[in-house]
Design a protein around this motif. Structure first.
Motif, short mmCIF file in Angstrom:
data_model
loop_
_atom_site.label_atom_id
_atom_site.label_comp_id
_atom_site.label_asym_id
_atom_site.label_seq_id
_atom_site.Cartn_x
_atom_site.Cartn_y
_atom_site.Cartn_z
N THR A 43 6.73 10.11 29.24
CA THR A 43 5.50 9.36 29.02
C THR A 43 4.68 10.06 27.95
OG1 THR A 43 5.47 8.65 31.32
CG2 THR A 43 3.41 8.45 30.09
N LYS A 44 4.35 9.34 26.90
CA LYS A 44 3.61 9.90 25.79
C LYS A 44 2.19 9.34 25.79
CE LYS A 44 7.76 10.34 22.99
NZ LYS A 44 8.67 9.81 24.02
N CYS A 45 1.22 10.23 25.81
CA CYS A 45 -0.19 9.83 25.80
C CYS A 45 -0.89 10.47 24.62
CB CYS A 45 -0.89 10.25 27.10
SG CYS A 45 -0.45 9.26 28.54
N ARG A 46 -1.75 9.71 23.99
CA ARG A 46 -2.59 10.22 22.91
C ARG A 46 -4.05 10.13 23.31
NH1 ARG A 46 -0.22 7.73 17.21
NH2 ARG A 46 1.80 8.84 17.23
N GLY A 47 -4.75 11.22 23.13
CA GLY A 47 -6.18 11.23 23.37
C GLY A 47 -6.96 11.37 22.08
N LEU A 48 -8.23 11.69 22.20
CA LEU A 48 -9.06 11.88 21.01
C LEU A 48 -8.89 13.26 20.40
CD1 LEU A 48 -12.37 10.21 22.25
CD2 LEU A 48 -10.46 9.18 21.01
N TRP A 49 -8.30 14.20 21.15
CA TRP A 49 -8.22 15.58 20.68
C TRP A 49 -6.80 16.13 20.69
CZ3 TRP A 49 -12.94 16.53 18.89
CH2 TRP A 49 -14.01 15.85 19.49
N TRP A 50 -5.89 15.58 21.49
CA TRP A 50 -4.53 16.08 21.54
C TRP A 50 -3.60 14.98 22.04
CZ3 TRP A 50 -8.44 18.49 24.44
CH2 TRP A 50 -8.52 18.09 25.77
N GLU A 51 -2.32 15.25 21.95
CA GLU A 51 -1.27 14.33 22.40
C GLU A 51 -0.37 15.07 23.38
OE1 GLU A 51 2.42 11.68 20.56
OE2 GLU A 51 0.98 12.67 19.23
N CYS A 52 -0.04 14.41 24.50
CA CYS A 52 0.75 15.04 25.55
C CYS A 52 2.00 14.21 25.84
CB CYS A 52 -0.06 15.21 26.83
SG CYS A 52 -1.44 16.38 26.67
N VAL A 53 3.07 14.92 26.15
CA VAL A 53 4.33 14.29 26.53
C VAL A 53 4.72 14.82 27.90
CG1 VAL A 53 6.75 13.96 25.96
CG2 VAL A 53 5.04 14.11 24.12
N THR A 54 4.96 13.91 28.85
CA THR A 54 5.30 14.29 30.22
C THR A 54 6.69 13.78 30.54
OG1 THR A 54 2.97 14.11 30.85
CG2 THR A 54 4.59 14.17 32.62
N ASN A 55 7.56 14.67 30.98
CA ASN A 55 8.91 14.28 31.35
C ASN A 55 8.87 13.49 32.66
OD1 ASN A 55 11.71 14.53 32.54
ND2 ASN A 55 12.03 15.59 30.58
#
Length: 239
Positions: A43-55
């Protein structure tokens, strides 16, 4: 008085959660989330300050911060940041003003009109805070939707396509809560302020009338024999 307390507490409830929602939406990482969950193993999420990828399988999350704020970013990202930070600051000040204006808080206990004015200022501040919050979150969501729709319309597949996520929903909910609490405080507190001002004015006029009447009664009922006797006593004393 009971209705005023109830409206104050309801406004404080909405202001508290609205401020929390706005701050949480600004500093969380899921403004955009990948829409193709069935094809992806993460799952790939983008925020206003960083981007996170969760397996998806083991739940391990990896986050990458964006470049410095002085780097070149998209207009959507920069303006959304500015509007959400502005909404956070205004909502925070509005909530603090509201806490000071509550009748249960021992701040200016002998000045009910001043406390009502503080609640009114809090309501106006919350209304103003809701404007940049709803503008930033809705505009961001619309931009994500338009970008995805244009790619689908032109049959363009770039690997990962996004839709707006729960952080964006939090921003919308917080902004609507600010509007609701601000409307309660401004509209209803104005009515209570006019009622309280009218009561104070009537009480002052009534006291003034009583004091004037008491002076008149005292002067009217003053015995004239006492005045004549005093004059005769003064003459006899001189002699």
């Amino acid at each position: 008085a009971g209705m005023r307390f109830f409206l104050q507490y309801v406004g404080c409830f909405f202001a508290f959660f609205s401020t929390g929602f706005l701050i949480a939406s600004t500093w969380t990482d899921c403004w955009m989330v990948n829409a193709d969950d069935s094809l992806e193993v993460s799952t790939k999420c983008r925020g206003l300050w960083w981007e996170c990828v969760t397996n998806v399988f083991d739940g391990i999350q990896t986050c990458d911060e964006y470049d410095s704020i002085f780097a070149e970013h998209s207009v959507k990202l920069v303006l959304t940041r500015a509007m959400m930070i502005t909404a956070d600051i205004l909502a925070g000040f509005g909530f603090l003003f509201l806490v000071l204006g509550l009748d249960c808080v021992k701040f200016l206990p002998n000045e009910p009109l001043i406390k009502l004015r503080i609640c009114l200022v809090s309501g106006v501040t919350l209304l103003i805070a809701g404007l940049p919050g709803i503008t930033g979150s809705v505009w961001y969501a619309i931009d994500v939707y338009v970008e995805r729709s244009s790619l689908v319309f032109h049959n363009v597949f770039l690997g990962i396509q996004y839709k707006f996520g729960w952080s964006c929903w939090l921003g919308m909910a917080g902004s609507l809560g600010c509007f609701l609490s601000g409307a309660l405080l401004t509209c209803c507190m104005c009515l209570f302020r006019e009622t309280s001002s009218g009561r104070l004015h009537s009480a002052y006029s009534l006291r003034k009338g009583y004091s004037s009447a008491g002076t008149i009664v005292t002067n009217v009922h003053l015995p004239s024999s006492q005045t004549a006797t005093a004059k005769m006593y003064a003459v006899d004393t001189r002699v």
